[in-house]
Write an enzyme that holds these catalytic residues in place. Structure first.
Site, short mmCIF file in Angstrom:
data_model
loop_
_atom_site.label_atom_id
_atom_site.label_comp_id
_atom_site.label_asym_id
_atom_site.label_seq_id
_atom_site.Cartn_x
_atom_site.Cartn_y
_atom_site.Cartn_z
N HIS A 169 18.46 -3.17 -40.58
CA HIS A 169 18.42 -4.48 -39.57
C HIS A 169 16.93 -4.79 -39.88
O HIS A 169 16.17 -4.19 -40.56
CB HIS A 169 18.43 -3.78 -38.24
CG HIS A 169 17.67 -2.61 -37.66
ND1 HIS A 169 17.93 -1.42 -38.21
CD2 HIS A 169 16.55 -2.56 -37.14
CE1 HIS A 169 17.29 -0.46 -37.85
NE2 HIS A 169 16.37 -1.04 -37.18
N HIS B 266 13.62 -6.37 -37.90
CA HIS B 266 12.88 -6.76 -36.59
C HIS B 266 12.23 -8.11 -37.01
O HIS B 266 11.73 -8.21 -37.96
CB HIS B 266 11.91 -5.80 -36.32
CG HIS B 266 12.31 -4.35 -36.14
ND1 HIS B 266 12.43 -3.88 -34.89
CD2 HIS B 266 12.81 -3.19 -36.99
CE1 HIS B 266 12.78 -2.41 -34.84
NE2 HIS B 266 13.12 -2.26 -36.21
#
Length: 150
Positions: A109, A111
């Site tokens: 992922h 941010h």
């Protein structure tokens, strides 16, 4: 264990895979066939969110190139919207890889963190002080080691 066997084993317990499957709630921001963007539940600033590929990959080292590209392009599109939609004055794009690299959820992922001068909206601080004196010989040695590893 092969990569896909390891990937399948993680899919059953991965909180982000549960979000993708609709079995866990999230505050969704954007979605396409490959990626999902949703608000971070422990934000460093107002509007901090995560962009993930829907297909499980544990980290930066294992994410397929096409998912990495799709996730990065989605993050860029959202970062642009942070300026107009949130009044952000900057953006950080951050990936944490491995537990020593601060990764806590082992599903790749990014941010996307809007940054503000107003510290009531922005609680994130750098973990180091940039601009310090560097050891030129050490920098050259790291460059040599990395170039050799490539």
């Amino acid at each position: 264990m092969s990569h896909s066997a390891a990937q399948d084993a993680l899919d059953d317990t991965c909180v982000f895979c549960e979000i993708v499957a609709g079995r866990m709630p999230c505050a969704k921001v954007a979605e396409d066939e490959t990626t999902l963007a949703f608000m971070d539940i422990d934000p460093g600033s107002d509007g901090h969110l995560l962009v993930i590929p829907k297909q499980h990959s544990a980290d930066l080292l294992s994410v397929p190139a096409e998912d990495l590209v799709a996730t990065t392009l989605a993050a860029q599109r959202i970062a642009k919207a942070m300026y107009s939609g949130l009044g952000s004055e900057g953006v950080n794009l951050l990936n944490c890889c491995g537990s020593v690299g601060w990764q806590t959820v082992f599903h790749f992922h990014l941010h996307v963190i809007p940054r503000y001068r107003d510290k009531s909206k922005d609680r994130l601080e750098l973990p180091f002080e940039p601009g310090g004196a560097a050891d030129a010989d050490a920098i050259e040695e790291y460059a040599r080691l990395l170039a050799a590893a490539l």
